[in-house]
Design a protein around this motif. Structure first.
Motif, PDB file in Angstrom:
ATOM      1  N   MET A   1     -10.252  63.510   1.691  1.00 17.12           N
ATOM      2  CA  MET A   1     -10.017  63.084   0.167  1.00 17.12           C
ATOM      3  C   MET A   1      -8.697  62.683  -0.039  1.00 17.12           C
ATOM      4  O   MET A   1      -8.458  61.920  -0.641  1.00 17.12           O
ATOM      5  N   LYS A   2      -7.665  63.306   0.576  1.00 17.58           N
ATOM      6  CA  LYS A   2      -6.205  62.698   0.287  1.00 17.58           C
ATOM      7  C   LYS A   2      -5.934  61.450   0.881  1.00 17.58           C
ATOM      8  O   LYS A   2      -5.100  60.860   0.288  1.00 17.58           O
ATOM      9  N   GLU A   3      -6.593  60.895   1.891  1.00 14.57           N
ATOM     10  CA  GLU A   3      -6.436  59.569   2.456  1.00 14.57           C
ATOM     11  C   GLU A   3      -6.941  58.810   1.110  1.00 14.57           C
ATOM     12  O   GLU A   3      -6.409  57.650   0.944  1.00 14.57           O
ATOM     13  N   LEU A   4      -8.132  58.937   0.680  1.00 20.95           N
ATOM     14  CA  LEU A   4      -8.562  58.099  -0.388  1.00 20.95           C
ATOM     15  C   LEU A   4      -7.899  58.100  -1.705  1.00 20.95           C
ATOM     16  O   LEU A   4      -7.685  57.034  -2.186  1.00 20.95           O
ATOM     17  N   LEU A   5      -7.319  59.219  -1.945  1.00 19.30           N
ATOM     18  CA  LEU A   5      -6.291  59.352  -3.054  1.00 19.30           C
ATOM     19  C   LEU A   5      -5.244  58.423  -2.885  1.00 19.30           C
ATOM     20  O   LEU A   5      -4.801  57.721  -3.807  1.00 19.30           O
ATOM     21  N   ARG A   6      -4.592  58.635  -1.722  1.00 19.05           N
ATOM     22  CA  ARG A   6      -3.308  57.702  -1.565  1.00 19.05           C
ATOM     23  C   ARG A   6      -3.749  56.120  -1.573  1.00 19.05           C
ATOM     24  O   ARG A   6      -2.632  55.616  -1.839  1.00 19.05           O
ATOM     25  N   ARG A   7      -5.098  55.904  -0.844  1.00 20.28           N
ATOM     26  CA  ARG A   7      -5.244  54.439  -0.620  1.00 20.28           C
ATOM     27  C   ARG A   7      -5.429  53.818  -2.074  1.00 20.28           C
ATOM     28  O   ARG A   7      -4.784  52.820  -2.642  1.00 20.28           O
ATOM     29  N   TRP A   8      -6.173  54.667  -3.057  1.00 17.19           N
ATOM     30  CA  TRP A   8      -6.396  54.234  -4.259  1.00 17.19           C
ATOM     31  C   TRP A   8      -4.950  54.173  -5.269  1.00 17.19           C
ATOM     32  O   TRP A   8      -4.825  53.315  -6.065  1.00 17.19           O
ATOM     33  N   PHE A   9      -4.401  55.187  -4.896  1.00 19.87           N
ATOM     34  CA  PHE A   9      -2.920  55.356  -5.617  1.00 19.87           C
ATOM     35  C   PHE A   9      -2.080  53.977  -5.339  1.00 19.87           C
ATOM     36  O   PHE A   9      -1.504  53.245  -6.386  1.00 19.87           O
ATOM     37  N   TYR A  10      -2.135  53.637  -4.230  1.00 20.33           N
ATOM     38  CA  TYR A  10      -1.213  52.479  -3.556  1.00 20.33           C
ATOM     39  C   TYR A  10      -1.939  51.345  -4.225  1.00 20.33           C
ATOM     40  O   TYR A  10      -1.066  50.457  -4.746  1.00 20.33           O
ATOM     41  N   LEU A  11      -3.229  50.967  -4.199  1.00 23.35           N
ATOM     42  CA  LEU A  11      -3.714  49.736  -4.786  1.00 23.35           C
ATOM     43  C   LEU A  11      -3.386  49.624  -6.312  1.00 23.35           C
ATOM     44  O   LEU A  11      -3.075  48.615  -6.710  1.00 23.35           O
ATOM     45  N   LYS A  12      -3.589  50.923  -6.988  1.00 22.34           N
ATOM     46  CA  LYS A  12      -3.190  50.849  -8.375  1.00 22.34           C
ATOM     47  C   LYS A  12      -2.023  50.810  -8.968  1.00 22.34           C
ATOM     48  O   LYS A  12      -1.768  49.742  -9.698  1.00 22.34           O
ATOM     49  N   PHE A  13      -1.238  51.631  -8.285  1.00 21.29           N
ATOM     50  CA  PHE A  13       0.004  51.466  -8.807  1.00 21.29           C
ATOM     51  C   PHE A  13       1.086  50.827  -7.988  1.00 21.29           C
ATOM     52  O   PHE A  13       2.228  50.533  -8.692  1.00 21.29           O
ATOM     53  N   VAL A  14       0.880  50.786  -7.061  1.00 20.00           N
ATOM     54  CA  VAL A  14       1.893  49.928  -6.171  1.00 20.00           C
ATOM     55  C   VAL A  14       1.574  48.404  -6.135  1.00 20.00           C
ATOM     56  O   VAL A  14       2.431  47.744  -6.223  1.00 20.00           O
ATOM     57  N   GLN A  15       0.427  48.214  -5.724  1.00 21.45           N
ATOM     58  CA  GLN A  15       0.042  46.649  -5.643  1.00 21.45           C
ATOM     59  C   GLN A  15      -0.562  46.433  -7.344  1.00 21.45           C
ATOM     60  O   GLN A  15      -0.651  45.052  -7.575  1.00 21.45           O
ATOM     61  N   LYS A  16      -0.430  47.169  -8.056  1.00 21.00           N
ATOM     62  CA  LYS A  16      -0.695  47.224  -9.849  1.00 21.00           C
ATOM     63  C   LYS A  16      -2.182  46.304 -10.032  1.00 21.00           C
ATOM     64  O   LYS A  16      -2.332  45.399 -10.876  1.00 21.00           O
ATOM     65  N   LYS A  17      -3.100  46.579  -9.075  1.00 19.85           N
ATOM     66  CA  LYS A  17      -4.369  46.265  -9.455  1.00 19.85           C
ATOM     67  C   LYS A  17      -5.115  46.832 -10.465  1.00 19.85           C
ATOM     68  O   LYS A  17      -4.895  48.137 -10.599  1.00 19.85           O
ATOM     69  N   SER A  18      -5.956  46.233 -11.159  1.00 17.07           N
ATOM     70  CA  SER A  18      -6.685  47.097 -12.525  1.00 17.07           C
ATOM     71  C   SER A  18      -7.809  47.947 -12.007  1.00 17.07           C
ATOM     72  O   SER A  18      -8.312  47.847 -10.937  1.00 17.07           O
ATOM     73  N   THR A  19      -7.981  48.917 -12.582  1.00 15.80           N
ATOM     74  CA  THR A  19      -9.034  49.920 -12.320  1.00 15.80           C
ATOM     75  C   THR A  19     -10.427  49.186 -12.209  1.00 15.80           C
ATOM     76  O   THR A  19     -11.075  49.408 -11.316  1.00 15.80           O
ATOM     77  N   VAL A  20     -10.786  48.476 -13.140  1.00 14.90           N
ATOM     78  CA  VAL A  20     -11.863  47.685 -12.989  1.00 14.90           C
ATOM     79  C   VAL A  20     -12.107  46.695 -11.776  1.00 14.90           C
ATOM     80  O   VAL A  20     -13.150  46.734 -11.197  1.00 14.90           O
ATOM     81  N   GLU A  21     -11.024  46.068 -11.333  1.00 15.51           N
ATOM     82  CA  GLU A  21     -11.171  45.167 -10.154  1.00 15.51           C
ATOM     83  C   GLU A  21     -11.393  46.198  -8.910  1.00 15.51           C
ATOM     84  O   GLU A  21     -12.029  45.914  -8.083  1.00 15.51           O
ATOM     85  N   LEU A  22     -10.646  47.324  -8.971  1.00 17.00           N
ATOM     86  CA  LEU A  22     -10.733  48.342  -7.720  1.00 17.00           C
ATOM     87  C   LEU A  22     -12.048  48.869  -7.777  1.00 17.00           C
ATOM     88  O   LEU A  22     -12.901  48.964  -6.811  1.00 17.00           O
ATOM     89  N   MET A  23     -12.568  49.108  -9.037  1.00 16.19           N
ATOM     90  CA  MET A  23     -13.918  50.074  -8.987  1.00 16.19           C
ATOM     91  C   MET A  23     -14.908  48.876  -8.488  1.00 16.19           C
ATOM     92  O   MET A  23     -15.873  49.243  -7.851  1.00 16.19           O
ATOM     93  N   ALA A  24     -14.955  47.803  -8.311  1.00 13.72           N
ATOM     94  CA  ALA A  24     -15.689  46.571  -8.084  1.00 13.72           C
ATOM     95  C   ALA A  24     -15.740  46.675  -6.482  1.00 13.72           C
ATOM     96  O   ALA A  24     -16.659  46.090  -5.928  1.00 13.72           O
ATOM     97  N   THR A  25     -14.469  47.083  -6.169  1.00 18.02           N
ATOM     98  CA  THR A  25     -14.338  47.168  -4.483  1.00 18.02           C
ATOM     99  C   THR A  25     -14.739  48.356  -3.977  1.00 18.02           C
ATOM    100  O   THR A  25     -15.108  48.397  -2.604  1.00 18.02           O
ATOM    101  N   ALA A  26     -14.688  49.537  -4.669  1.00 14.89           N
ATOM    102  CA  ALA A  26     -15.251  50.825  -4.342  1.00 14.89           C
ATOM    103  C   ALA A  26     -16.593  50.837  -3.711  1.00 14.89           C
ATOM    104  O   ALA A  26     -17.433  50.446  -4.131  1.00 14.89           O
ATOM    105  N   SER A  27     -16.682  51.208  -2.234  1.00 14.49           N
ATOM    106  CA  SER A  27     -18.036  51.141  -1.566  1.00 14.49           C
ATOM    107  C   SER A  27     -18.778  51.990  -1.538  1.00 14.49           C
ATOM    108  O   SER A  27     -20.168  51.791  -1.607  1.00 14.49           O
ATOM    109  N   ASP A  28     -18.751  53.314  -2.060  1.00  9.58           N
ATOM    110  CA  ASP A  28     -19.409  54.389  -2.378  1.00  9.58           C
ATOM    111  C   ASP A  28     -19.119  55.400  -3.328  1.00  9.58           C
ATOM    112  O   ASP A  28     -17.965  55.293  -4.086  1.00  9.58           O
ATOM    113  N   LEU A  29     -19.868  56.371  -3.737  1.00  5.60           N
ATOM    114  CA  LEU A  29     -19.609  57.410  -4.677  1.00  5.60           C
ATOM    115  C   LEU A  29     -18.301  57.976  -4.444  1.00  5.60           C
ATOM    116  O   LEU A  29     -17.588  58.412  -5.342  1.00  5.60           O
TER     117      LEU A  29
END
Length: 95
Positions: free
Chosen positions: A1-29
């Motif tokens: 879980m911590k790896e997933l949190l770090r990954r999404w944190f990086y994409l959202k807040f460091v790479q500044k991608k939108s939540t909507v854009e990222l949610m479209a790429t999330a592969s599973d629940l």
């Protein structure tokens, strides 16, 4: 879980991608749940408490504390130090 949190944190807040854009790429629940928790960093804790139950609120708070206390964008590629209690408390099975 911590790896997933770090990954999404990086994409959202460091790479500044939108939540909507990222949610479209999330592969599973599991990934969508982790991304949702990360996205809630933008939401006031009082507001979060209005939409989730007490057990889930505590879980989200633990995950947010883990991210705020452990994630340093410079360290994301080489591993991140963690607090043992928060690591145990931030387990997706509780979500």
């Amino acid at each position: 879980m911590k790896e997933l949190l770090r990954r999404w944190f990086y994409l959202k807040f460091v790479q500044k991608k939108s939540t909507v854009e990222l949610m479209a790429t999330a592969s599973d629940l599991r990934n969508k749940s982790a991304l949702s928790i990360v996205a809630l960093l933008d939401v006031d804790e009082q507001m979060i408490s209005q939409v989730v139950g007490k057990k889930r609120l505590i879980f989200v708070q633990n995950c947010h504390a883990y991210l705020k206390g452990s994630v340093n964008p410079a360290d994301l590629g080489s591993g991140v130090s963690s607090n043992q209690y928060l690591e145990l408390s931030c387990d997706l099975s509780a979500w």
